[in-house]
Structure formats: C-alpha cells, structure tokens
Write a protein that holds these residues in place. Structure first.
Motif, PDB file in Angstrom:
ATOM      1  N   PHE A  93       0.850  -1.324  -0.044  1.00  0.00           N
ATOM      2  CA  PHE A  93       0.099   0.141   0.073  1.00  0.00           C
ATOM      3  C   PHE A  93       0.868   1.277  -0.033  1.00  0.00           C
ATOM      4  CE2 PHE A  93      -3.442  -2.614   1.890  1.00  0.00           C
ATOM      5  CZ  PHE A  93      -4.418  -2.488   0.682  1.00  0.00           C
ATOM      6  N   PHE A  94       1.975   1.274   0.789  1.00  0.00           N
ATOM      7  CA  PHE A  94       2.818   2.496   0.782  1.00  0.00           C
ATOM      8  C   PHE A  94       3.473   2.702  -0.452  1.00  0.00           C
ATOM      9  CE2 PHE A  94       7.198   4.181   1.554  1.00  0.00           C
ATOM     10  CZ  PHE A  94       6.480   5.393   2.439  1.00  0.00           C
ATOM     11  N   ILE A  95       3.750   1.603  -1.217  1.00  0.00           N
ATOM     12  CA  ILE A  95       4.646   1.642  -2.416  1.00  0.00           C
ATOM     13  C   ILE A  95       3.658   2.462  -3.585  1.00  0.00           C
ATOM     14  CG2 ILE A  95       5.510   0.422  -4.274  1.00  0.00           C
ATOM     15  CD1 ILE A  95       6.930  -1.252  -2.354  1.00  0.00           C
ATOM     16  N   TYR A  96       2.393   1.854  -3.384  1.00  0.00           N
ATOM     17  CA  TYR A  96       1.331   2.205  -4.364  1.00  0.00           C
ATOM     18  C   TYR A  96       0.924   3.997  -4.119  1.00  0.00           C
ATOM     19  CZ  TYR A  96      -3.204   2.594  -6.677  1.00  0.00           C
ATOM     20  OH  TYR A  96      -4.087   3.095  -7.529  1.00  0.00           O
ATOM     21  N   TYR A  97       0.919   4.090  -2.996  1.00  0.00           N
ATOM     22  CA  TYR A  97       0.641   5.567  -2.275  1.00  0.00           C
ATOM     23  C   TYR A  97       1.904   6.374  -2.878  1.00  0.00           C
ATOM     24  CZ  TYR A  97      -0.284   9.714   0.408  1.00  0.00           C
ATOM     25  OH  TYR A  97      -0.817  10.842   0.800  1.00  0.00           O
ATOM     26  N   CYS A  98       2.892   6.054  -2.813  1.00  0.00           N
ATOM     27  CA  CYS A  98       4.052   6.907  -3.091  1.00  0.00           C
ATOM     28  C   CYS A  98       4.383   6.803  -4.697  1.00  0.00           C
ATOM     29  CB  CYS A  98       5.415   6.524  -2.487  1.00  0.00           C
ATOM     30  SG  CYS A  98       5.140   6.753  -0.587  1.00  0.00           S
ATOM     31  N   ARG A  99       3.700   6.181  -5.454  1.00  0.00           N
ATOM     32  CA  ARG A  99       3.981   6.235  -6.844  1.00  0.00           C
ATOM     33  C   ARG A  99       3.865   7.674  -7.547  1.00  0.00           C
ATOM     34  NH1 ARG A  99       5.598   2.256  -9.576  1.00  0.00           N
ATOM     35  NH2 ARG A  99       5.003   1.779 -11.991  1.00  0.00           N
ATOM     36  N   LEU A 100       4.861   7.848  -8.419  1.00  0.00           N
ATOM     37  CA  LEU A 100       4.484   9.183  -9.140  1.00  0.00           C
ATOM     38  C   LEU A 100       3.654   9.015 -10.286  1.00  0.00           C
ATOM     39  CD1 LEU A 100       8.401  10.189  -8.863  1.00  0.00           C
ATOM     40  CD2 LEU A 100       6.456  11.084  -7.422  1.00  0.00           C
ATOM     41  N   SER A 101       2.811  10.180 -10.847  1.00  0.00           N
ATOM     42  CA  SER A 101       2.312   9.963 -11.824  1.00  0.00           C
ATOM     43  C   SER A 101       2.908  10.696 -13.294  1.00  0.00           C
ATOM     44  CB  SER A 101       0.864  10.875 -11.454  1.00  0.00           C
ATOM     45  OG  SER A 101       1.342  12.105 -11.373  1.00  0.00           O
ATOM     46  N   SER A 157      10.411   1.833 -12.387  1.00  0.00           N
ATOM     47  CA  SER A 157      10.031   0.847 -13.469  1.00  0.00           C
ATOM     48  C   SER A 157       9.748   1.744 -14.630  1.00  0.00           C
ATOM     49  CB  SER A 157       8.678  -0.045 -13.071  1.00  0.00           C
ATOM     50  OG  SER A 157       7.777   1.271 -12.787  1.00  0.00           O
ATOM     51  N   ASP A 158       9.589   3.265 -14.628  1.00  0.00           N
ATOM     52  CA  ASP A 158       9.676   3.997 -15.681  1.00  0.00           C
ATOM     53  C   ASP A 158      10.602   3.912 -16.907  1.00  0.00           C
ATOM     54  OD1 ASP A 158       8.254   5.836 -17.511  1.00  0.00           O
ATOM     55  OD2 ASP A 158       8.680   7.505 -16.063  1.00  0.00           O
ATOM     56  N   LYS A 159      10.293   3.642 -18.060  1.00  0.00           N
ATOM     57  CA  LYS A 159      11.214   3.306 -19.133  1.00  0.00           C
ATOM     58  C   LYS A 159      11.487   4.593 -19.978  1.00  0.00           C
ATOM     59  CE  LYS A 159      11.443  -0.972 -18.019  1.00  0.00           C
ATOM     60  NZ  LYS A 159      12.261  -1.465 -17.291  1.00  0.00           N
ATOM     61  N   LYS A 160      10.917   5.716 -19.532  1.00  0.00           N
ATOM     62  CA  LYS A 160      10.967   6.759 -20.644  1.00  0.00           C
ATOM     63  C   LYS A 160      12.519   7.506 -20.165  1.00  0.00           C
ATOM     64  CE  LYS A 160       6.214   8.097 -19.884  1.00  0.00           C
ATOM     65  NZ  LYS A 160       5.385   9.217 -19.359  1.00  0.00           N
ATOM     66  N   LYS A 161      13.082   8.241 -21.560  1.00  0.00           N
ATOM     67  CA  LYS A 161      14.103   8.531 -21.399  1.00  0.00           C
ATOM     68  C   LYS A 161      14.127  10.078 -21.437  1.00  0.00           C
ATOM     69  CE  LYS A 161      17.117   5.103 -20.980  1.00  0.00           C
ATOM     70  NZ  LYS A 161      18.212   4.918 -20.188  1.00  0.00           N
TER      71      LYS A 161
END
Length: 70
Positions: A24-32, A66-70
């Motif tokens: 739950f903490f990891i899901y809450y702290c995820r950046l949009s 996990s974001d693959k954007k450069k």
C-alpha cells in the motif's frame, strides 16, 4: 511445542501485515509524472553546434523505478 506454533503463527501474521502495508505504501508513493529538479545557474551557449549534437547541460528529474522513459 504449543508455544512454538503460537510464535510461528504470530510471526507469519506479522510478516503478512508488513508485506501488505509495504505494498500500500509503494502504491501511494508512486509518481504520476516525472518531477524535474530546479537548478539555477547561468551558462553561455554557443550559437553553433560544435560537439556533434550532444547537449552541454543536463536536465535532472525523478521518476518511478519501473518507468522506461528517457
């Protein structure tokens, strides 16, 4: 023997609660979206490109792991 089973059961329940709380903490702290860090410094850029298209300055930002954007 009965005490060992109680300790094992309590430990497993504690591990399960910790795992659930962590998820739950990891899901809450995820950046949009990426967060750009602000750096203020002055530098003079040449009017023509001399370094084969490489940038003379860097943009620093934070994203999810996990974001693959450069």
């Amino acid at each position: 023997m009965e005490l060992n089973k109680k300790i094992l059961t309590g430990g497993l329940i504690l591990i399960a609660l910790t795992l659930t709380g962590s998820m739950f903490f990891i899901y809450y702290c995820r950046l949009s979206e990426p967060v750009f860090l602000q750096h203020y410094y002055e530098c003079q850029l040449p009017a023509y490109d001399t370094d084969n298209g490489e940038s003379m300055f860097a943009l620093h930002y934070l994203t999810n792991r996990s974001d693959k954007k450069k």
